[in-house]
Scaffold this motif. Structure first.
Motif, PDB file in Angstrom:
ATOM      1  N   SER A 156       0.826  -1.212   0.000  1.00  0.00           N
ATOM      2  CA  SER A 156       0.000   0.000   0.000  1.00  0.00           C
ATOM      3  C   SER A 156       0.864   1.268   0.000  1.00  0.00           C
ATOM      4  O   SER A 156       0.347   2.374  -0.100  1.00  0.00           O
ATOM      5  CB  SER A 156      -0.948   0.006   1.191  1.00  0.00           C
ATOM      6  N   GLU A 159       2.311   3.292  -5.415  1.00  0.00           N
ATOM      7  CA  GLU A 159       1.254   3.788  -6.280  1.00  0.00           C
ATOM      8  C   GLU A 159       1.781   3.725  -7.701  1.00  0.00           C
ATOM      9  O   GLU A 159       2.969   3.881  -7.925  1.00  0.00           O
ATOM     10  CB  GLU A 159       0.933   5.233  -5.870  1.00  0.00           C
ATOM     11  N   LYS A 182      -4.334  -3.767  -7.988  1.00  0.00           N
ATOM     12  CA  LYS A 182      -5.209  -3.260  -6.913  1.00  0.00           C
ATOM     13  C   LYS A 182      -5.376  -4.323  -5.831  1.00  0.00           C
ATOM     14  O   LYS A 182      -5.331  -4.036  -4.645  1.00  0.00           O
ATOM     15  CB  LYS A 182      -6.555  -2.876  -7.519  1.00  0.00           C
ATOM     16  N   ARG A 187      -1.929   1.494  -4.989  1.00  0.00           N
ATOM     17  CA  ARG A 187      -2.816   2.566  -5.440  1.00  0.00           C
ATOM     18  C   ARG A 187      -2.572   2.825  -6.919  1.00  0.00           C
ATOM     19  O   ARG A 187      -1.471   2.614  -7.411  1.00  0.00           O
ATOM     20  CB  ARG A 187      -2.522   3.865  -4.685  1.00  0.00           C
ATOM     21  N   SER A 189      -3.306   5.653 -10.198  1.00  0.00           N
ATOM     22  CA  SER A 189      -3.834   6.950 -10.607  1.00  0.00           C
ATOM     23  C   SER A 189      -3.597   7.212 -12.085  1.00  0.00           C
ATOM     24  O   SER A 189      -2.721   6.620 -12.711  1.00  0.00           O
ATOM     25  CB  SER A 189      -3.253   8.067  -9.751  1.00  0.00           C
ATOM     26  N   ASP A 209      -7.657   5.183  -7.869  1.00  0.00           N
ATOM     27  CA  ASP A 209      -7.727   5.945  -6.623  1.00  0.00           C
ATOM     28  C   ASP A 209      -7.700   7.450  -6.872  1.00  0.00           C
ATOM     29  O   ASP A 209      -8.211   8.209  -6.062  1.00  0.00           O
ATOM     30  CB  ASP A 209      -6.543   5.576  -5.717  1.00  0.00           C
ATOM     31  N   ALA A 210      -7.056   7.871  -7.953  1.00  0.00           N
ATOM     32  CA  ALA A 210      -6.897   9.315  -8.151  1.00  0.00           C
ATOM     33  C   ALA A 210      -6.747   9.689  -9.621  1.00  0.00           C
ATOM     34  O   ALA A 210      -6.316   8.887 -10.453  1.00  0.00           O
ATOM     35  CB  ALA A 210      -5.666   9.804  -7.383  1.00  0.00           C
ATOM     36  N   ASN A 242     -15.718   8.920  -6.732  1.00  0.00           N
ATOM     37  CA  ASN A 242     -14.975   8.605  -5.507  1.00  0.00           C
ATOM     38  C   ASN A 242     -13.476   8.566  -5.687  1.00  0.00           C
ATOM     39  O   ASN A 242     -12.788   7.756  -5.059  1.00  0.00           O
ATOM     40  CB  ASN A 242     -15.440   7.269  -4.923  1.00  0.00           C
ATOM     41  N   LEU A 243     -12.981   9.409  -6.549  1.00  0.00           N
ATOM     42  CA  LEU A 243     -11.547   9.482  -6.774  1.00  0.00           C
ATOM     43  C   LEU A 243     -11.006  10.777  -6.187  1.00  0.00           C
ATOM     44  O   LEU A 243     -11.703  11.780  -6.129  1.00  0.00           O
ATOM     45  CB  LEU A 243     -11.234   9.461  -8.277  1.00  0.00           C
ATOM     46  N   LYS A 244      -9.764  10.711  -5.768  1.00  0.00           N
ATOM     47  CA  LYS A 244      -9.054  11.884  -5.275  1.00  0.00           C
ATOM     48  C   LYS A 244      -8.531  12.658  -6.490  1.00  0.00           C
ATOM     49  O   LYS A 244      -8.273  12.058  -7.542  1.00  0.00           O
ATOM     50  CB  LYS A 244      -7.860  11.368  -4.466  1.00  0.00           C
TER      51      LYS A 244
END
Ligand code: C2E
Ligand code: MG
Ligand code: MG
Ligand code: MG
Length: 293
Positions: A156, A159, A182, A187, A189, A209-210, A242-244
């Motif tokens: 974790s 990324e 995943k 992560r 992006s 995630d982003a 729901n993504l950053k």
């Protein structure tokens, strides 16, 4: 006379042509030389990673904390000094060297994370850029698994950044690969978001995630109303999925203020921190917070 004028033009034309040939040869020779040197660069230990912080945009006048680093490849050439990716990444991709070099990047980030984990109380995740060639390799998830397990690093803390165009080359294969990564706990992006084309249907299916808003949309904020509209739309889209959202290329306080007003989650750019060698990251982490007041 007309004759000599014509002769002159011909002469001149031929000279230009020869000059062109000479220049082409010089370029081809330089490219070949670079390619040859890149083949040796890995075993000679000439690659290094620099790390650029990403910072959380606190609401109000709060200060931002480092939420992660992005690893950026550099080539320390014996004569040319530190060479930036735009001068060699495409050559690595075309020659396939990006596969071994990409594995080195992952292993080096894992090694660095291990070192930081034993030195720091808490370690933020580090993002690794992947290339199309790597994503095109069905073996990528197993390669990553092997490297991460060997290093004993918490997955974790890793990324991966991928561009839209890479993802859309073969979206079904990308869904499989991203889903595997995943499940391993990493992560994911989308880099340079907004510059490629992505299908919203796929955007929903990739386990992301982003989104990282490309810096071309940030550059002219807050004055450019088109860029402001696009930036707000991307932030809203990301949040509803729901993504950053991370904004790239934040170079001024004006950029930062606009992005904060738009509800952007994190920023990255010269205003908060340039890419630096690993040795300088501890100092950044030690600062109570980055200068984003
Ligand atoms: P990227 O992943 O979009 O990385 C952001 C680039 O923008 C970096 O350039 C960074 O130094 C630069 N940058 C950061 N903040 C600012 C800013 O405020 N203003 C401006 N003008 N630029 C900023 P860099 O390090 O030269 O890397 C360029 C590209 O090379 C990266 O774009 C990425 O696509 C690729 N790359 C870098 N390292 C790797 C790697 O290990 N593997 C692969 N496959 N690609 C890599
Ligand atoms: Mg990136
Ligand atoms: Mg980018
Ligand atoms: Mg514009």
């Amino acid at each position: 006379s007309a004759d000599t004028a014509m002769y002159g033009a011909k002469q001149n034309g031929r000279n230009n042509y020869q000059f062109y040939l000479a220049e082409m040869n010089a370029n081809a020779a330089l490219r070949l030389q670079t390619e040859h040197q890149l083949h040796l660069a890995l075993e000679r230990g000439e690659f290094e990673l620099h790390y650029q912080p990403k910072v959380k945009l606190a609401t109000g006048a709060g200060m931002g904390k480092i939420s992660g680093f992005e690893a950026l490849l550099r080539w320390r050439h014996p004569e040319r000094g530190l060479v930036a990716p735009f001068e060699f990444i495409s050559i690595l991709e075309e020659t396939g060297l990006i596969l071994p070099v990409g594995e080195w990047v992952i292993a080096e980030v894992c090694r660095q994370l291990g070192a930081w984990s034993s030195a720091w109380a808490s370690v933020p995740p580090v993002a690794i850029n992947l290339s199309a060639r790597q994503l095109g390799h069905a073996g990528l998830p197993d390669t990553v698994r092997a490297i991460v397990e060997a290093a004993g690093v918490d997955p974790s803390l890793l990324e991966f950044e991928l561009t839209e165009s890479m993802l859309m080359l073969d979206p079904e294969a990308a869904v499989r690969i991203l889903t595997d990564l995943k499940r391993q706990g990493m992560r994911l992006s989308v880099d340079d978001f907004g510059t490629g084309y992505s299908s919203l249907a796929y955007l929903k299916r990739f386990p992301l995630d982003a989104l990282k808003i490309d810096r071309t949309f940030v550059r002219d904020l807050p004055g450019d109303s088109d860029d402001a509209a696009i930036t707000k739309a991307v932030i809203s889209l990301a949040h509803s999925l729901n993504l950053k959202v991370v904004a790239e290329g934040v170079e001024t306080i004006a950029h930062l203020d606009a992005l904060r007003a738009f509800g952007c989650d994190e920023i990255q750019g010269y205003y908060v921190g340039r890419p630096v060698p690993a040795a300088q990251c501890a100092a950044l982490m030690a600062e109570e917070s980055m200068a984003v007041a």
